[in-house]
Every structure is written in structure tokens, then in C-alpha cells.
Design a protein around this motif. Structure first.
Motif, PDB file in Angstrom:
ATOM      1  N   GLN A 186       1.065  -1.409   0.062  1.00 35.67           N
ATOM      2  CA  GLN A 186       0.100   0.002  -0.185  1.00 35.67           C
ATOM      3  C   GLN A 186       0.787   1.248   0.024  1.00 35.67           C
ATOM      4  O   GLN A 186       0.447   2.442  -0.648  1.00 35.67           O
ATOM      5  N   GLN A 187       2.014   1.227   0.799  1.00 36.99           N
ATOM      6  CA  GLN A 187       2.831   2.347   1.110  1.00 36.99           C
ATOM      7  C   GLN A 187       3.631   2.352  -0.398  1.00 36.99           C
ATOM      8  O   GLN A 187       3.639   3.894  -1.035  1.00 36.99           O
ATOM      9  N   LYS A 188       4.044   1.690  -0.889  1.00 39.30           N
ATOM     10  CA  LYS A 188       4.614   1.781  -2.339  1.00 39.30           C
ATOM     11  C   LYS A 188       3.844   2.356  -3.506  1.00 39.30           C
ATOM     12  O   LYS A 188       4.283   3.155  -4.140  1.00 39.30           O
ATOM     13  N   VAL A 189       2.534   1.920  -3.549  1.00 43.04           N
ATOM     14  CA  VAL A 189       1.882   2.430  -4.624  1.00 43.04           C
ATOM     15  C   VAL A 189       1.033   3.703  -4.275  1.00 43.04           C
ATOM     16  O   VAL A 189       0.960   4.494  -5.114  1.00 43.04           O
ATOM     17  N   GLY A 190       0.876   4.034  -2.978  1.00 49.41           N
ATOM     18  CA  GLY A 190       0.678   5.259  -2.484  1.00 49.41           C
ATOM     19  C   GLY A 190       1.588   6.434  -2.997  1.00 49.41           C
ATOM     20  O   GLY A 190       1.500   7.482  -3.236  1.00 49.41           O
ATOM     21  N   GLN A 191       3.155   6.200  -2.749  1.00 50.01           N
ATOM     22  CA  GLN A 191       4.153   6.826  -3.219  1.00 50.01           C
ATOM     23  C   GLN A 191       4.169   7.356  -4.692  1.00 50.01           C
ATOM     24  O   GLN A 191       4.558   8.218  -5.391  1.00 50.01           O
ATOM     25  N   GLN A 192       3.508   6.348  -5.818  1.00 51.09           N
ATOM     26  CA  GLN A 192       3.508   6.488  -6.933  1.00 51.09           C
ATOM     27  C   GLN A 192       2.346   7.383  -7.837  1.00 51.09           C
ATOM     28  O   GLN A 192       2.364   7.546  -8.962  1.00 51.09           O
ATOM     29  N   ASN A 193       1.451   7.353  -6.808  1.00 50.26           N
ATOM     30  CA  ASN A 193       0.147   8.327  -7.113  1.00 50.26           C
ATOM     31  C   ASN A 193      -0.415   7.675  -8.389  1.00 50.26           C
ATOM     32  O   ASN A 193      -0.793   8.347  -9.434  1.00 50.26           O
ATOM     33  N   LEU A 194      -0.785   6.452  -8.208  1.00 46.66           N
ATOM     34  CA  LEU A 194      -1.327   5.688  -9.486  1.00 46.66           C
ATOM     35  C   LEU A 194      -2.992   5.567  -9.640  1.00 46.66           C
ATOM     36  O   LEU A 194      -3.595   5.709  -8.385  1.00 46.66           O
ATOM     37  N   THR A 195      -3.324   5.450 -10.699  1.00 44.97           N
ATOM     38  CA  THR A 195      -4.778   5.043 -11.003  1.00 44.97           C
ATOM     39  C   THR A 195      -5.015   3.759 -11.662  1.00 44.97           C
ATOM     40  O   THR A 195      -4.193   3.712 -12.429  1.00 44.97           O
ATOM     41  N   ILE A 196      -5.554   3.045 -10.991  1.00 39.68           N
ATOM     42  CA  ILE A 196      -5.735   1.479 -11.230  1.00 39.68           C
ATOM     43  C   ILE A 196      -7.149   1.183 -12.105  1.00 39.68           C
ATOM     44  O   ILE A 196      -8.230   1.607 -11.305  1.00 39.68           O
ATOM     45  N   GLY A 197      -6.990   0.755 -13.361  1.00 39.20           N
ATOM     46  CA  GLY A 197      -8.213   0.211 -13.981  1.00 39.20           C
ATOM     47  C   GLY A 197      -8.518  -1.280 -13.889  1.00 39.20           C
ATOM     48  O   GLY A 197      -7.795  -1.969 -13.432  1.00 39.20           O
ATOM     49  N   LEU A 198      -9.940  -1.524 -13.611  1.00 44.57           N
ATOM     50  CA  LEU A 198     -10.608  -2.774 -13.754  1.00 44.57           C
ATOM     51  C   LEU A 198     -11.434  -3.016 -14.653  1.00 44.57           C
ATOM     52  O   LEU A 198     -12.745  -2.229 -14.613  1.00 44.57           O
ATOM     53  N   THR A 199     -11.282  -3.916 -15.971  1.00 49.59           N
ATOM     54  CA  THR A 199     -12.373  -4.144 -16.867  1.00 49.59           C
ATOM     55  C   THR A 199     -12.976  -5.191 -16.528  1.00 49.59           C
ATOM     56  O   THR A 199     -12.389  -6.277 -16.098  1.00 49.59           O
ATOM     57  N   VAL A 200     -14.044  -5.296 -16.840  1.00 47.40           N
ATOM     58  CA  VAL A 200     -15.250  -6.563 -16.834  1.00 47.40           C
ATOM     59  C   VAL A 200     -16.253  -6.271 -18.007  1.00 47.40           C
ATOM     60  O   VAL A 200     -16.768  -5.129 -18.278  1.00 47.40           O
ATOM     61  N   PHE A 201     -16.536  -7.493 -18.554  1.00 47.56           N
ATOM     62  CA  PHE A 201     -17.546  -7.605 -19.604  1.00 47.56           C
ATOM     63  C   PHE A 201     -18.712  -8.243 -18.991  1.00 47.56           C
ATOM     64  O   PHE A 201     -18.681  -9.505 -18.469  1.00 47.56           O
ATOM     65  N   ALA A 202     -19.844  -7.624 -19.192  1.00 49.86           N
ATOM     66  CA  ALA A 202     -21.329  -8.244 -18.755  1.00 49.86           C
ATOM     67  C   ALA A 202     -22.239  -8.208 -19.861  1.00 49.86           C
ATOM     68  O   ALA A 202     -22.818  -7.157 -20.088  1.00 49.86           O
ATOM     69  N   HIS A 248      -8.374  -3.744 -26.817  1.00 48.19           N
ATOM     70  CA  HIS A 248      -7.170  -3.087 -27.305  1.00 48.19           C
ATOM     71  C   HIS A 248      -7.476  -1.597 -27.930  1.00 48.19           C
ATOM     72  O   HIS A 248      -6.644  -0.624 -27.692  1.00 48.19           O
ATOM     73  N   GLU A 249      -8.709  -1.536 -28.215  1.00 46.26           N
ATOM     74  CA  GLU A 249      -9.450  -0.162 -28.717  1.00 46.26           C
ATOM     75  C   GLU A 249      -9.461   0.570 -27.329  1.00 46.26           C
ATOM     76  O   GLU A 249      -9.262   1.807 -27.529  1.00 46.26           O
ATOM     77  N   ALA A 250      -9.908   0.310 -26.320  1.00 48.25           N
ATOM     78  CA  ALA A 250     -10.060   0.890 -25.282  1.00 48.25           C
ATOM     79  C   ALA A 250      -8.900   1.439 -24.461  1.00 48.25           C
ATOM     80  O   ALA A 250      -8.785   2.631 -23.957  1.00 48.25           O
ATOM     81  N   LEU A 251      -7.711   0.598 -24.557  1.00 45.64           N
ATOM     82  CA  LEU A 251      -6.655   1.025 -23.803  1.00 45.64           C
ATOM     83  C   LEU A 251      -5.797   2.083 -24.933  1.00 45.64           C
ATOM     84  O   LEU A 251      -5.112   2.885 -24.314  1.00 45.64           O
ATOM     85  N   GLY A 252      -6.514   2.265 -26.167  1.00 42.30           N
ATOM     86  CA  GLY A 252      -6.109   3.333 -26.862  1.00 42.30           C
ATOM     87  C   GLY A 252      -6.950   4.642 -26.803  1.00 42.30           C
ATOM     88  O   GLY A 252      -6.433   5.530 -27.514  1.00 42.30           O
ATOM     89  N   GLY A 253      -8.036   4.486 -25.956  1.00 44.46           N
ATOM     90  CA  GLY A 253      -8.660   5.654 -25.812  1.00 44.46           C
ATOM     91  C   GLY A 253      -8.611   6.308 -24.304  1.00 44.46           C
ATOM     92  O   GLY A 253      -7.629   6.209 -23.791  1.00 44.46           O
ATOM     93  N   ARG A 254      -9.925   6.207 -23.913  1.00 44.53           N
ATOM     94  CA  ARG A 254      -9.985   6.898 -22.495  1.00 44.53           C
ATOM     95  C   ARG A 254      -9.422   6.210 -21.305  1.00 44.53           C
ATOM     96  O   ARG A 254      -8.657   6.734 -20.485  1.00 44.53           O
ATOM     97  N   LEU A 255      -9.551   4.866 -21.436  1.00 46.80           N
ATOM     98  CA  LEU A 255      -8.979   4.180 -20.182  1.00 46.80           C
ATOM     99  C   LEU A 255      -7.347   4.130 -20.495  1.00 46.80           C
ATOM    100  O   LEU A 255      -6.900   4.357 -19.354  1.00 46.80           O
ATOM    101  N   GLY A 256      -6.773   4.169 -21.403  1.00 44.48           N
ATOM    102  CA  GLY A 256      -5.423   4.342 -21.583  1.00 44.48           C
ATOM    103  C   GLY A 256      -4.891   5.577 -21.124  1.00 44.48           C
ATOM    104  O   GLY A 256      -3.728   5.825 -20.596  1.00 44.48           O
ATOM    105  N   ARG A 257      -6.039   6.648 -21.054  1.00 47.28           N
ATOM    106  CA  ARG A 257      -5.373   7.941 -20.663  1.00 47.28           C
ATOM    107  C   ARG A 257      -5.685   8.087 -19.066  1.00 47.28           C
ATOM    108  O   ARG A 257      -5.019   8.755 -18.419  1.00 47.28           O
ATOM    109  N   GLU A 258      -6.627   7.466 -18.656  1.00 45.82           N
ATOM    110  CA  GLU A 258      -6.884   7.374 -17.134  1.00 45.82           C
ATOM    111  C   GLU A 258      -6.236   6.785 -16.188  1.00 45.82           C
ATOM    112  O   GLU A 258      -6.151   7.011 -15.090  1.00 45.82           O
ATOM    113  N   ALA A 259      -5.965   5.328 -16.771  1.00 46.50           N
ATOM    114  CA  ALA A 259      -5.181   4.411 -15.771  1.00 46.50           C
ATOM    115  C   ALA A 259      -3.725   4.190 -16.171  1.00 46.50           C
ATOM    116  O   ALA A 259      -3.345   4.422 -17.203  1.00 46.50           O
ATOM    117  N   HIS A 260      -3.039   4.056 -15.230  1.00 44.27           N
ATOM    118  CA  HIS A 260      -1.605   3.459 -15.153  1.00 44.27           C
ATOM    119  C   HIS A 260      -1.402   1.981 -15.361  1.00 44.27           C
ATOM    120  O   HIS A 260      -0.574   1.561 -16.031  1.00 44.27           O
TER     121      HIS A 260
END
Length: 340
Positions: free
Chosen positions: A93-109, A181-193
């Protein structure tokens, strides 16, 4: 001359009997639950002691592979296999907090998977997935208006993306790679690390934190992590782009969980899309669809981190001594209900 031909004939028969025995053993392991319990006697291997002090990364700090001597805690190429007890969650938790990351989680429903599984998946994710971190959920569905309302914590967002519904469930599974692949090249790719991609027919049951992050992440398949290589269900049809020859393949990875950085995931999804397009052009389909191609990719491009079956466990297998704290649990497979 006749004696030589006779010896060759006996050798062929012997080889055929060996192959038949292996095939029968594989079927027994796969279809007979009682016999499957004997898997616990198949050795998993041991991480070389000289490699143990070197296992660390930017998300967990120094790992403690010696804490789990009963399981394999590293790969032959030096990547850690993450088990409960091999990392300090507070340090992660400490390591990630120092890196100021945004983490994405994708799911298909898609289809009935939405009503059956999505609400519980998201609700349990809020309880256990990357708690205390910035998270953006991406739900891909053909019915955005039907996505259930879920109360989100601070710094956590939900995006709903429309995807067309395919005629066959196999195509839903395989088209996931193209959509990602398309999402990673779009908003998802810009929002998450970093992004983790998961199946919806499972739910979180324990902390799923930064210890699961890396440049590229693969998940050991709960049903196959103890099997010897020759029994693993890799694609064997030489016509398929997913084919792995005998002796190839390291582990059998589960497509229910995989992830990594934007660059690594774009490379993975591009490989799978191109390979499936090639197979389709030849009129063939890999045995386990996108999962077969994912396994081929990770054979060619080794993952930086491997998650133990604790991170994606099937209750149907039953209790195992080495599975101390399951993080994700498979839902019962009700294919007749959800696949129409």
C-alpha cells in the motif's frame, strides 16, 4: 532385416500405449473429482534459494518467498509467484501510494451475465479491490442502462461502455481482446496507469491489492496449477496461431485475470486479435478461444509477475492446504442459464 522391423513395430506399439495411458490419466484428472484430490501429491517445485533474496518489485518491495516453502514462489525466468505470506500488504500500500497511481479494472457483462453476476462483482470489488487506491471500473455491456447502481468510495469511478452483442458466447469471449485493445488506446489508456482485466462470473472474497500489479501479470489456473506440463490444455492444432508444441509452455494461465501496464496490455491484446483473425481466416478456432492465445503470448513474452491460485480460486475444487486466503472466488458455472 525382419528382426529390425519387428523391433520398430514393438517400439511403435509401446509409444502408442504410453500416449494412451497419458490420455486416460488426463481424462481421469479432469472428470473424476475423487481422483483429482491426488493432485496434492504432485510436487510444484521449489524456488532456488539463490534467487529468493532477489525477488522484489516497485509494488511490494522485498518479497519473502521463503515464507511459503510448500509451494513454488518464483518462475524459471525470475518472476515472483505471489502467495499469501510472501509479501507485506502494508508495504505494498505504501509503495503504490508513493507512485500516485490510478488502477483500472475491466469487466464484460453481456447477455444474462449482467443480471446474474455484475452487481455482486462490483459490490465485492468495492470491499476488497485496491482499497484506498484510485480506481476506475470499466463495464462493457450491450445494455448500459441495466448496469446496477453501486455506491463507490472516494476516488473511485465507474465507466460504462457499449459493446455490440455477439451471436455466440465464444465470439463474446474472443471479441473481448479487440474491444480492450481499442479501449486501451482511448479513455481507459489515458485514465489508468495499470489495468487488471477480469471475468464477471466471480466475486471478491479477500484483499486484492497492489501486490497484484506489475508490468505484465498472469494468473495461474486453479484447475491446472499442479499438473505436469504434458497434461496442460494448451492448443495443439498446428494450424492455429495459438499452438504450443510439446515441451513448450511454462504454466497454464487463466484468462479470468490478467493485467499490466498500458504498453504491455496493448501488446498482449494486439497479439491475440491478430492471432484470432489469422485463425478465423483459416476457418479454425483455438480450443479455449482467447485463453489459448493468451497462453501463447505469455510463452513468447514472459509475465513479470504470476498470481497464485489464491487470487482466483474455484470452490468446486474444495479446500487445499496451500490456498490460505482466496481473493476471488468463481461463481458456480450455470452455462445452460447464461449462455443462450
Amino acid at each position: 532385416m525382419a528382426r529390425k522391423e519387428g523391433l520398430w513395430a514393438w517400439k511403435r506399439i509401446f509409444c502408442q500405449l504410453i500416449l494412451l495411458a497419458f490420455g486416460v490419466l488426463g481424462l481421469i484428472l479432469y472428470w473424476c473429482p475423487a481422483v483429482r484430490h491426488l493432485e496434492v501429491f504432485i510436487p510444484m517445485g521449489v524456488c532456488p534459494s539463490a534467487r529468493m533474496p532477489l525477488l522484489s518489485d516497485n509494488f511490494t518491495g522485498l518479497l519473502r518467498p521463503w515464507a511459503r516453502p510448500e509451494v513454488l514462489t518464483c518462475t524459471s525466468w525470475g518472476a515472483p509467484i505471489i502467495w499469501d505470506g510472501t509479501f507485506d500488504p502494508d508495504v505494498a500500500q505504501q509503495k503504490v501510494g508513493q507512485q500516485n497511481l490510478t488502477i483500472g479494472l475491466t469487466v464484460f457483462a453481456v447477455g444474462r451475465y449482467l443480471e446474474k453476476y455484475l452487481a455482486r462483482f462490483l459490490e465485492t470489488a468495492e470491499q476488497h479491490f485496491m482499497v484506498g487506491q484510485r480506481v476506475v471500473y470499466y463495464v462493457f455491456t450491450e445494455r448500459p442502462a441495466a448496469v446496477p447502481y453501486v455506491v463507490l468510495g472516494e476516488g473511485r469511478q465507474l465507466r460504462v461502455e457499449y459493446v455490440a452483442r455477439e451471436q455466440r458466447w465464444q465470439d463474446v469471449s474472443m471479441e473481448r481482446m479487440r474491444t480492450l485493445h481499442e479501449a486501451l488506446g482511448g479513455r481507459l489508456g489515458r485514465e489508468a496507469h495499470f489495468v487488471l482485466c477480469m471475468d464477471v462470473d466471480q466475486h471478491f472474497s479477500g484483499p486484492f491489492g497492489p501486490e497484484a500489479l506489475a508490468e505484465s501479470v498472469a494468473q495461474l489456473h486453479a484447475w491446472h496449477y499442479r499438473w505436469p506440463r504434458w497434461l496442460l490444455p494448451f492448443e495443439r492444432d498446428v494450424r492455429s496461431a495459438a499452438v504450443l508444441a510439446p515441451g513448450e509452455g511454462d504454466f497454464y494461465y487463466h484468462a479470468a485475470v490478467f493485467g499490466g501496464s498500458m504498453a504491455a496490455l496493448r501488446s498482449l491484446t494486439a497479439h491475440c486479435v491478430q492471432a484470432m483473425r489469422r485463425d478465423r481466416g483459416r476457418g479454425i478456432e483455438a480450443r479455449w478461444h482467447d485463453e489459448s492465445h493468451l497462453n501463447k503470448f505469455f510463452w513468447l513474452h514472459k509475465p513479470a509477475k504470476v498470481l497464485s491460485p489464491e487470487f482466483c480460486w474455484s470452490p468446486e475444487i474444495g479446500e487445499r492446504a496451500e490456498i490460505r486466503r482466496p481473493r476471488l472466488l468463481w461463481a458456480p458455472k450455470e452455462y445452460a442459464l447464461v449462455r443462450d
